[in-house]
Design an enzyme around this catalytic site. Structure first.
Site, PDB file in Angstrom:
ATOM      1  N   SER A 145     -62.141 -20.571 -60.513  1.00  0.00           N
ATOM      2  CA  SER A 145     -62.136 -21.855 -61.519  1.00  0.00           C
ATOM      3  C   SER A 145     -61.195 -22.512 -61.807  1.00  0.00           C
ATOM      4  CB  SER A 145     -63.172 -21.408 -62.756  1.00  0.00           C
ATOM      5  OG  SER A 145     -62.280 -20.258 -63.531  1.00  0.00           O
ATOM      6  N   VAL A 149     -69.805 -19.539 -64.362  1.00  0.00           N
ATOM      7  CA  VAL A 149     -70.608 -20.204 -63.123  1.00  0.00           C
ATOM      8  C   VAL A 149     -69.468 -20.094 -61.997  1.00  0.00           C
ATOM      9  CG1 VAL A 149     -71.728 -22.138 -62.559  1.00  0.00           C
ATOM     10  CG2 VAL A 149     -71.164 -21.765 -64.965  1.00  0.00           C
ATOM     11  N   ALA A 150     -69.050 -19.004 -61.773  1.00  0.00           N
ATOM     12  CA  ALA A 150     -68.128 -18.636 -60.496  1.00  0.00           C
ATOM     13  C   ALA A 150     -67.031 -19.797 -60.507  1.00  0.00           C
ATOM     14  CB  ALA A 150     -69.111 -18.569 -59.301  1.00  0.00           C
ATOM     15  N   CYS A 151     -66.875 -20.290 -59.372  1.00  0.00           N
ATOM     16  CA  CYS A 151     -65.845 -21.107 -59.225  1.00  0.00           C
ATOM     17  C   CYS A 151     -65.907 -22.661 -59.849  1.00  0.00           C
ATOM     18  CB  CYS A 151     -65.596 -21.612 -57.802  1.00  0.00           C
ATOM     19  SG  CYS A 151     -65.264 -20.153 -56.674  1.00  0.00           S
ATOM     20  N   SER A 152     -66.979 -22.878 -60.385  1.00  0.00           N
ATOM     21  CA  SER A 152     -67.318 -23.961 -61.234  1.00  0.00           C
ATOM     22  C   SER A 152     -67.079 -23.806 -62.847  1.00  0.00           C
ATOM     23  CB  SER A 152     -68.639 -24.636 -60.882  1.00  0.00           C
ATOM     24  OG  SER A 152     -68.557 -25.229 -59.711  1.00  0.00           O
TER      25      SER A 152
END
Length: 378
Positions: A337, A157-160
């Site tokens: 992340s 969820v990419a950076c999350s």
């Protein structure tokens, strides 16, 4: 969502690559590339058929982002004006892959902090922006390397990715699918960064983080935190995008194009993400009857210092005091992340039992994850 079963982040770990690149070093390589390119295209530039590339500066980078340095797995390739990309040799299939190796190092750190052994763990999640292969899952390789019995899977969820993986791990522990779950976030962001793009060549660094999620009643780490509540949000946007994938070979005309690396519309991201994340945090706190003034610390995603300061200001209703919203951008840069987890890992042990803090990720997708935490007694 609020939880019936009390759960905790019982230990965190961090792996930092051995090579650091200062802004000055990065700019020196970038400007050499710019001058070489402009010289090679001098005729086209003089005829107005091509625009000259513009040099960068260390001062520009700090003003735009707050970043002063970054760690990378390979320094020589990034700083070579003829290469401007990390060089990471392929490993044979019987060797541990580099992302798994980084994750395992951070995981061992987290296990020690949580006072756990691999025998205590029932599942492994690897949440990261980019996996180096489609399969087998990095998480299963990490599981094998550590000798963990149970299951593992990857999620992006990419950076999350870290906060979404925390949510998934907490749900599985709460529902009895594992006694404890190890979450790892290995990020070689230098691998998808366009070091020839002035607007973004300085953004990312490499790192790996890890943490353990288990029931609060069993947590025995020296710096364990109860998960009071977590909340996730996504909203589609093209303003941060990377089109690299397995279908690239089916459209050879696009291979090597800039969109196969990290691209973003930075001003649009700032304008849209700040209010989205601020509202998410404020409403999440209100749902759990927690006033912003009760927060002892905000561990925010580490992408841009100005963005973090504005979000903290909107949440707290005032300028954050020194240390209230710690920033690790000056040393690590944006590590996708892993950023908020690094901030938590480095700036949480000093707080007292009962203190409340909030960890929040945000980035491409758009995606955002908010986790309210309360420190447990040792």
């Amino acid at each position: 969502m609020a939880r019936v079963t009390a759960l905790a982040v019982s230990g965190t770990g961090l792996y930092t690559p051995p090579h650091s690149i200062s802004n000055e070093e990065l700019v020196r390589a970038f400007n050499t590339y710019v001058r070489n390119t402009n010289a090679a295209n001098a005729k086209a530039i003089a005829e107005g058929k091509a625009a000259p590339l513009v040099e960068s500066s260390a001062e520009f980078i700090v003003k735009a982002s707050g970043i002063k340095a970054r760690y990378v797995v390979d320094k020589a390739g990034v700083l070579d004006p003829e290469v401007m990309c990390p060089r990471i040799p392929e490993r044979s299939n019987d060797q541990i892959s580099i992302l798994a190796e980084m994750a395992v190092t951070a995981a061992r750190d987290a296990l020690k902090a949580a006072d756990r052994t691999p025998a205590d763990i029932g599942g492994v999640l690897v949440g990261a922006s980019n996996m180096q292969r489609a399969y087998p899952a990095m998480a299963i390789e990490v599981q094998d390397a550590l000798g963990i019995d149970g299951f593992g899977f990857d999620m992006n969820v990419a950076c999350s990715s870290a906060t979404f993986a925390l949510q998934a791990a907490a749900d599985m522990v709460a529902n009895g699918h594992a006694r404890a779950i190890l979450v790892c976030n290995p990020e070689i962001c230098s691998g998808h960064l366009n070091f020839r793009d002035r607007d973004s060549h300085f953004i990312f660094g490499d790192v790996a983080t890890a943490f353990i999620v288990e029931r609060a009643e069993t947590a025995q780490g020296f710096n364990a935190w109860e998960i009071i509540a977590s909340r996730l949000k996504t909203k589609f946007s093209n303003n941060i995008r990377n089109n690299f994938g397995f279908l690239n070979r089916t459209a050879p005309e696009g291979i090597g194009k800039p969109d196969k690396l990290f691209v973003q519309e930075g001003r649009k991201v700032f304008k849209e993400v700040v209010p989205m994340v601020s509202e998410l945090i404020v409403s999440h706190l209100a749902e759990n009857s927690i006033a912003p003034s009760e927060l002892k610390r905000l561990w925010l995603h580490q992408a841009n210092l100005g963005m973090n300061e504005m979000i903290a200001r909107k949440v707290l209703g005032r300028d954050p005091a020194a240390g209230e919203a710690p920033n690790i951008l000056d040393e690590y840069a944006n590590t996708s992340s892993a950023g908020s987890v690094i901030a938590f890992h480095k700036y949480s042990a000093d707080l007292k039992p009962g203190d409340v803090g909030l960890l929040c990720s945000f980035g491409a997708g758009y995606s955002a994850g908010s986790v309210i935490l309360r420190k447990l007694a040792a």
